[in-house]
Enzyme design. Structure first.
Site, PDB file in Angstrom:
ATOM      1  N   ASN A   9       0.871  -1.178   0.000  1.00  0.00           N
ATOM      2  CA  ASN A   9       0.000   0.000   0.000  1.00  0.00           C
ATOM      3  C   ASN A   9       0.909   1.230   0.000  1.00  0.00           C
ATOM      4  O   ASN A   9       1.446   1.600   1.030  1.00  0.00           O
ATOM      5  CB  ASN A   9      -0.892  -0.039   1.254  1.00  0.00           C
ATOM      6  CG  ASN A   9      -1.733   1.211   1.408  1.00  0.00           C
ATOM      7  OD1 ASN A   9      -1.850   2.017   0.477  1.00  0.00           O
ATOM      8  ND2 ASN A   9      -2.325   1.379   2.579  1.00  0.00           N
ATOM      9  N   TRP A  10       1.061   1.823  -1.179  1.00  0.00           N
ATOM     10  CA  TRP A  10       1.982   2.974  -1.291  1.00  0.00           C
ATOM     11  C   TRP A  10       1.446   4.213  -0.588  1.00  0.00           C
ATOM     12  O   TRP A  10       2.177   5.162  -0.363  1.00  0.00           O
ATOM     13  CB  TRP A  10       2.222   3.322  -2.766  1.00  0.00           C
ATOM     14  CG  TRP A  10       3.035   2.343  -3.540  1.00  0.00           C
ATOM     15  CD1 TRP A  10       3.581   1.167  -3.085  1.00  0.00           C
ATOM     16  CD2 TRP A  10       3.407   2.444  -4.925  1.00  0.00           C
ATOM     17  NE1 TRP A  10       4.260   0.537  -4.098  1.00  0.00           N
ATOM     18  CE2 TRP A  10       4.170   1.309  -5.242  1.00  0.00           C
ATOM     19  CE3 TRP A  10       3.154   3.387  -5.924  1.00  0.00           C
ATOM     20  CZ2 TRP A  10       4.696   1.087  -6.512  1.00  0.00           C
ATOM     21  CZ3 TRP A  10       3.675   3.164  -7.198  1.00  0.00           C
ATOM     22  CH2 TRP A  10       4.437   2.037  -7.488  1.00  0.00           C
ATOM     23  N   LYS A  11       0.147   4.218  -0.315  1.00  0.00           N
ATOM     24  CA  LYS A  11      -0.508   5.417   0.241  1.00  0.00           C
ATOM     25  C   LYS A  11      -0.239   6.608  -0.687  1.00  0.00           C
ATOM     26  O   LYS A  11      -0.119   6.421  -1.897  1.00  0.00           O
ATOM     27  CB  LYS A  11      -0.042   5.667   1.675  1.00  0.00           C
ATOM     28  CG  LYS A  11      -0.215   4.423   2.557  1.00  0.00           C
ATOM     29  CD  LYS A  11      -0.097   4.676   4.022  1.00  0.00           C
ATOM     30  CE  LYS A  11      -0.309   3.376   4.776  1.00  0.00           C
ATOM     31  NZ  LYS A  11      -0.295   3.514   6.220  1.00  0.00           N
ATOM     32  N   HIS A  96      -9.612   1.457   4.914  1.00  0.00           N
ATOM     33  CA  HIS A  96      -8.363   1.702   5.635  1.00  0.00           C
ATOM     34  C   HIS A  96      -8.636   2.703   6.755  1.00  0.00           C
ATOM     35  O   HIS A  96      -9.435   3.624   6.584  1.00  0.00           O
ATOM     36  CB  HIS A  96      -7.297   2.236   4.665  1.00  0.00           C
ATOM     37  CG  HIS A  96      -5.937   2.218   5.287  1.00  0.00           C
ATOM     38  ND1 HIS A  96      -5.541   3.154   6.212  1.00  0.00           N
ATOM     39  CD2 HIS A  96      -4.902   1.349   5.147  1.00  0.00           C
ATOM     40  CE1 HIS A  96      -4.311   2.857   6.617  1.00  0.00           C
ATOM     41  NE2 HIS A  96      -3.904   1.760   5.980  1.00  0.00           N
ATOM     42  N   GLU A  98      -7.075   5.126   7.776  1.00  0.00           N
ATOM     43  CA  GLU A  98      -6.838   6.533   7.399  1.00  0.00           C
ATOM     44  C   GLU A  98      -8.056   7.107   6.681  1.00  0.00           C
ATOM     45  O   GLU A  98      -8.396   8.268   6.857  1.00  0.00           O
ATOM     46  CB  GLU A  98      -5.564   6.630   6.540  1.00  0.00           C
ATOM     47  CG  GLU A  98      -4.314   6.395   7.380  1.00  0.00           C
ATOM     48  CD  GLU A  98      -3.156   5.732   6.642  1.00  0.00           C
ATOM     49  OE1 GLU A  98      -3.161   5.700   5.403  1.00  0.00           O
ATOM     50  OE2 GLU A  98      -2.250   5.218   7.339  1.00  0.00           O
ATOM     51  N   GLU A 168      -5.634  -4.557  10.662  1.00  0.00           N
ATOM     52  CA  GLU A 168      -4.587  -3.568  10.885  1.00  0.00           C
ATOM     53  C   GLU A 168      -4.878  -2.798  12.179  1.00  0.00           C
ATOM     54  O   GLU A 168      -5.682  -1.847  12.171  1.00  0.00           O
ATOM     55  CB  GLU A 168      -4.547  -2.560   9.732  1.00  0.00           C
ATOM     56  CG  GLU A 168      -4.253  -3.185   8.390  1.00  0.00           C
ATOM     57  CD  GLU A 168      -3.645  -2.169   7.422  1.00  0.00           C
ATOM     58  OE1 GLU A 168      -2.531  -2.427   6.940  1.00  0.00           O
ATOM     59  OE2 GLU A 168      -4.266  -1.116   7.176  1.00  0.00           O
ATOM     60  N   GLY A 174       2.255   2.491  10.751  1.00  0.00           N
ATOM     61  CA  GLY A 174       3.234   3.560  10.557  1.00  0.00           C
ATOM     62  C   GLY A 174       3.939   3.995  11.838  1.00  0.00           C
ATOM     63  O   GLY A 174       4.613   5.016  11.863  1.00  0.00           O
ATOM     64  N   SER A 214       3.175  -1.809  10.501  1.00  0.00           N
ATOM     65  CA  SER A 214       4.622  -1.878  10.749  1.00  0.00           C
ATOM     66  C   SER A 214       5.201  -3.265  10.485  1.00  0.00           C
ATOM     67  O   SER A 214       6.116  -3.715  11.177  1.00  0.00           O
ATOM     68  CB  SER A 214       4.947  -1.417  12.176  1.00  0.00           C
ATOM     69  OG  SER A 214       4.575  -0.068  12.352  1.00  0.00           O
ATOM     70  N   GLY A 235       2.691  -1.109   4.282  1.00  0.00           N
ATOM     71  CA  GLY A 235       2.772   0.308   3.952  1.00  0.00           C
ATOM     72  C   GLY A 235       4.215   0.736   3.733  1.00  0.00           C
ATOM     73  O   GLY A 235       4.788   0.575   2.646  1.00  0.00           O
ATOM     74  N   GLY A 236       4.832   1.275   4.773  1.00  0.00           N
ATOM     75  CA  GLY A 236       6.188   1.824   4.678  1.00  0.00           C
ATOM     76  C   GLY A 236       7.181   0.904   3.987  1.00  0.00           C
ATOM     77  O   GLY A 236       7.957   1.345   3.124  1.00  0.00           O
TER      78      GLY A 236
HETATM   79  P1  PGA Z   1       2.628   0.447   7.637  1.00  0.00           P
HETATM   80  O1  PGA Z   1       1.184   0.647   6.982  1.00  0.00           O
HETATM   81  O2  PGA Z   1       3.165  -0.852   7.122  1.00  0.00           O
HETATM   82  O3  PGA Z   1       3.420   1.635   7.179  1.00  0.00           O
HETATM   83  O4  PGA Z   1       2.422   0.431   9.118  1.00  0.00           O
HETATM   84  C1  PGA Z   1       0.321  -0.419   6.770  1.00  0.00           C
HETATM   85  C2  PGA Z   1      -0.989   0.070   6.226  1.00  0.00           C
HETATM   86  O5  PGA Z   1      -1.471   1.107   6.712  1.00  0.00           O
HETATM   87  O6  PGA Z   1      -1.568  -0.514   5.288  1.00  0.00           O
END
Ligand code: PGA
Length: 252
Positions: A9-11, A96, A98, A168, A174, A214, A235-236
């Site tokens: 997930n590049w966001k 998600h 967010e 999640e 993050g 994470s 994500g990251g």
């Molecule tokens: P993260 O994000 O790996 O940076 O914690 C995961 C996500 O929000 O899909």
């Protein structure tokens, strides 16, 4: 046998050129290094989808990070599932934390998104997860179960088998703090049991439940070894090809 799926997930990261470079690096590394039976997905921002889709091989599928609930029309700024499908998208992340937090997406709205995604034959990656406060209060399991009930339990069994779940915990996204394997496995098992209570154990056993928050190459081997963890939403660690492919390699 349930499918193992690792999705990046590049966001809201990577300009156009950076996105093309990252996608082609991941695609090449996956081609050369990944033999295991793992579906890799790149969930890129809208601007990348058409071009990234063209350079991906069969081993890496294209995913979006959002969609709208209507087919077409006067919805300035929105993108429909039909449009996503037309550029080769096969997975769509929805719910998600967010989007729930910053864009006020409700369980009811997500139920509509699930419907339109499934109508178009794409796969929703449905995110769920609790806050730290909810976990500390001991209501995390009920909270996650209610997210599933409210957004997914109207589906027929046949439709439900097409859904991917991503657990999640919000406090792990993050932050560099990942859920312990015990915490993650416990929640995944509870999610599967909750699905079983509605759709039966054999259907629940077929559902892919990813862990996200994470997750990286160091903690992935332990997490992915858990009985009810079938992959990751990353994500990251999906923003650098080497790091992402090392996470994928942890999925046996
Ligand atoms: P993260 O994000 O790996 O940076 O914690 C995961 C996500 O929000 O899909």
């Amino acid at each position: 046998m349930r499918k193992k799926i690792i999705a990046g997930n590049w966001k809201m990261n990577n300009d156009f050129e950076q996105g093309l470079k990252l996608a082609s690096e991941v695609n090449n590394m996956v081609k050369d290094e990944i033999n295991a039976d793992v579906q890799v997905v790149i969930c890129a921002p809208y601007i990348h989808l058409a071009s990234v889709g063209k350079l991906l091989s069969g081993k890496v599928a294209l995913g979006a990070q959002n969609c709208y609930t209507k087919k077409s029309g006067a919805y300035t700024g929105e993108v429909s599932v039909e449009m996503l499908k037309s550029v080769g998208v096969s997975y769509v992340i929805i719910g998600h934390s967010e989007r729930r937090e910053y864009f006020n997406e409700t369980n009811q709205f997500l139920a509509e998104k699930v419907n339109i995604i499934l109508e178009n034959g794409l796969t929703p990656i449905f995110c769920c997860g609790e806050t730290l406060k909810q976990r500390e209060e001991g209501i995390h399991i009920d909270f996650v179960n209610s997210q599933l009930t409210d957004s997914l339990f109207h589906l027929s069994p046949e439709q439900f088998t097409k859904v991917v779940i991503a657990y999640e915990p919000i406090w792990a996204i993050g932050t560099g703090v990942t859920a312990s394997t015990a915490q993650a496995q416990e929640m995944h098992e509870k999610i599967r049991n909750h699905i079983a209570s509605k759709y039966g154990a054999s259907l629940a056993n077929e559902i892919t439940i990813q862990y996200g928050g994470s997750c990286n190459a160091s903690n992935a081997p332990e997490l992915f070894a858990c009985a009810d963890i079938d992959g990751g939403l990353i994500g990251g660690a999906s923003l650098e090809a080497r790091k992402f492919v090392d996470v994928i390699k942890a999925m046996k």
